[in-house]
Design an enzyme around this catalytic site. Structure first.
Site, short mmCIF file in Angstrom:
data_model
loop_
_atom_site.label_atom_id
_atom_site.label_comp_id
_atom_site.label_asym_id
_atom_site.label_seq_id
_atom_site.Cartn_x
_atom_site.Cartn_y
_atom_site.Cartn_z
N CYS A 142 0.86 -1.08 -0.01
CA CYS A 142 0.05 0.05 -0.11
C CYS A 142 0.95 1.23 -0.01
O CYS A 142 2.22 1.17 0.29
CB CYS A 142 -0.81 -0.21 1.16
SG CYS A 142 -1.97 -1.27 1.49
N GLY B 220 -1.09 0.71 -4.93
CA GLY B 220 -2.44 0.23 -4.52
C GLY B 220 -3.39 0.96 -5.22
O GLY B 220 -3.44 2.10 -5.59
N ASN C 124 0.70 0.27 5.71
CA ASN C 124 1.40 -0.64 4.58
C ASN C 124 2.43 -1.78 5.29
O ASN C 124 3.20 -1.53 5.93
CB ASN C 124 2.42 0.54 3.94
CG ASN C 124 3.34 -0.38 2.82
OD1 ASN C 124 4.48 0.22 2.47
ND2 ASN C 124 2.88 -1.12 2.13
N GLY C 125 1.91 -2.80 4.75
CA GLY C 125 2.69 -4.08 5.20
C GLY C 125 1.81 -5.02 5.57
O GLY C 125 0.60 -5.32 4.97
N TYR D 30 11.68 -4.93 -7.79
CA TYR D 30 10.46 -4.68 -8.60
C TYR D 30 9.43 -3.54 -8.22
O TYR D 30 8.80 -2.89 -9.09
CB TYR D 30 9.79 -6.20 -8.60
CG TYR D 30 8.27 -6.11 -9.14
CD1 TYR D 30 8.04 -5.71 -10.60
CD2 TYR D 30 7.03 -6.11 -8.35
CE1 TYR D 30 6.66 -5.41 -10.74
CE2 TYR D 30 5.87 -6.00 -8.65
CZ TYR D 30 5.53 -5.59 -10.01
OH TYR D 30 4.38 -5.57 -10.42
#
Ligand code: SF4
Length: 477
Positions: free
Chosen positions: A12, A38, A113-114, A253
């Site tokens: 995210c 996201g 985020n995570g 990536y």
């Protein structure tokens, strides 16, 4: 949008803004720059010191915030925002972040985020204890634990709550007059601080600072609770100490090449990945092409080191909206064709090195190989700028199950034959780690199975045992 591509998804994007007029607009711009992290929903909460305002919507940032009127209705100089990717069917609006609650000390909003790995049991304990959850997201657990904390200060409540929870997290929180940026003790997910004319910005990647026009200041450190208020910056620290384990896949990536993450430029690291790849797996070829866009930089590194000309052999259509994933392989192939096309004038009669950053199932690259051969390429030599992915991720990237990972059960030669390429070379683990940082400190679990924090079966109770729950484990964005 990368929903049909054979790449890990999830993650995210988060942002917090302090001291900026129309903070909602800065947050919106940051979310726009972080769109790749996201695409399921986007939201912003602001505070003008008296009131808090919230708006969230499904889809891209543009869909969630279709006009300036909405942003203008989010008043104040403080904001927190979130772009969400969800892995399950739980992409309903109630799960859109930031979550906003009112508790004893006033309003509090959070973006995450995570992925937490022990909140299933903690959540059950809280529910048994009478807590009412508004969402199915594990991020809400943090708010409940903070609300129960008897600590006198928000930073200490954060510290207490995150002393109970384990996993990968970069968090942005706001109260009516402060913002906080928090990273887990291992620093899995990126988070950095920027500044512009006295205003502060906490964002997932530095590319968001560029769009706002803010200067990069530094990383939020692993284990740090960074508070920004009218008194300036103040750091608190989580109780747990751990070795740094930043996600190396962010460099391979996921993050944008124009970003600085973990205090390093992604572009530099990705070029080095390509250079190391050429050193380990040289090829006799006429041209080097990339699988756009995420492999462009590594392919340039490969071309530079090898002296083989870089060409644009595949064109990616950037204007494809959401495509629905069909269970049939032919439909998947169609989804790839919608997004990529081969340039016959570049590929015909050429010996081609194709650089890809990673292979998950192998579905996309198999199709692309066919497409490249169909355009007349004489030979196709596939080079991958990361090692074979053999394990799933529990820390915020959405990988398929181990069984679906092509490299988990097949040798490199078997994969080569399946993909139909003339040769196949993966970058070694050493080559990858060395490209990103000579000091190490990275999580490489999806390549090695060495999980820094392994989900394990065990009872989890509200009494805050640090056990990890896998029974109800669901990766979240
Ligand atoms: Fe990143 Fe792989 Fe570790 Fe997940 S398992 S955090 S994708 S390096």
């Amino acid at each position: 949008m990368n929903d049909a591509l054979d790449k890990p998804k999830s993650n995210c994007g988060i942002v917090a803004v302090f001291g900026q007029e129309d903070a909602s607009i800065s947050a919106y711009q940051a979310l726009y720059a972080l769109q790749h992290r996201g695409q399921e929903s986007s939201g912003i909460v602001t505070s003008d010191g008296q009131n808090v305002y919230r708006h969230a919507g499904l889809g891209l940032v543009n869909n969630a915030f279709p006009n300036l009127r909405i942003l203008k209705s989010l008043k104040g100089k403080i904001a927190v925002g979130h772009n969400r990717y969800s892995t399950t069917g739980s992409n309903m609006l109630t799960n859109a972040q930031p979550f906003l609650v009112n508790f004893r000390e006033g309003p509090l909003a959070i973006s995450h985020n995570g992925n937490f790995i022990n909140t299933g049991g903690i959540r059950r304990g809280l529910v048994e204890d009478g807590a009412i959850f508004q969402t199915t997201s594990d991020t809400e657990v943090v708010l409940h634990l903070m609300a129960r904390s008897k600590e006198p200060h928000i930073a200490l409540k954060i510290r207490e709550a995150l002393g109970i929870i384990q996993g990968a997290y970069s968090l942005a929180l706001v109260t009516s007059d402060k913002i906080y940026g928090v990273r887990d003790p291992r620093g899995w997910r990126p988070l950095c601080l920027g500044e512009k004319e006295g205003a502060y910005f906490i964002v997932s990647e530095s590319c968001a600072l560029d769009l706002i026009g803010a200067e990069y200041v530094r990383e939020v450190q692993p284990g740090e609770i960074l508070e920004v208020s009218d008194c300036g910056l103040k750091s608190y620290w989580l109780a747990e100490r751990a070795e740094r384990r930043a996600c190396i896949f962010e460099h391979v990536y996921f993050s944008r090449p124009d970003s600085k993450i973990f205090d390093e430029n992604v572009d530099r690291a990705r070029r080095k990945l390509g250079k190391n790849l050429d050193e380990e797996h040289p090829a006799e070829a006429d041209i080097v092409i990339s699988v756009p866009d995420s492999s462009n930089t590594a392919a340039l590194g490969y071309a530079t080191r090898s002296g083989i000309r870089f060409e644009i052999g595949l064109i990616r259509n950037h204007y494809v909206g959401r495509t629905f994933i069909h269970p049939e392989q032919s439909a998947r192939d169609f989804n790839v064709r919608v997004k990529f096309n081969a340039v016959e004038g570049v590929l015909k009669d050429r010996r081609v090195v194709v650089v890809d950053d990673s292979i998950v199932r192998g579905t996309t690259i198999k199709h692309l190989t066919r497409m490249i051969r169909g355009a007349g390429a004489r030979e196709v030599h596939l080079r991958v700028s990361s090692p074979p992915i053999t394990w799933p991720c529990y820390y915020g990237m959405d990988f398929p199950t181990k069984d679906e990972l092509i490299a988990s059960a097949q040798t490199v030669e078997e994969i080569r034959a399946y993909l139909g390429v003339d040769s196949l070379g993966y970058l070694s683990l050493e080559g990858m780690v060395n490209a990103v940082s000579e000091e190490g400190g990275f999580c490489t679990a999806c390549f090695t199975g060495n999980y820094p924090l392994r989900p394990e079966k065990g009872a989890t109770k509200l009494q805050y045992e640090k056990k990890i729950d896998t029974e109800n484990y669901q990766p979240a964005g």
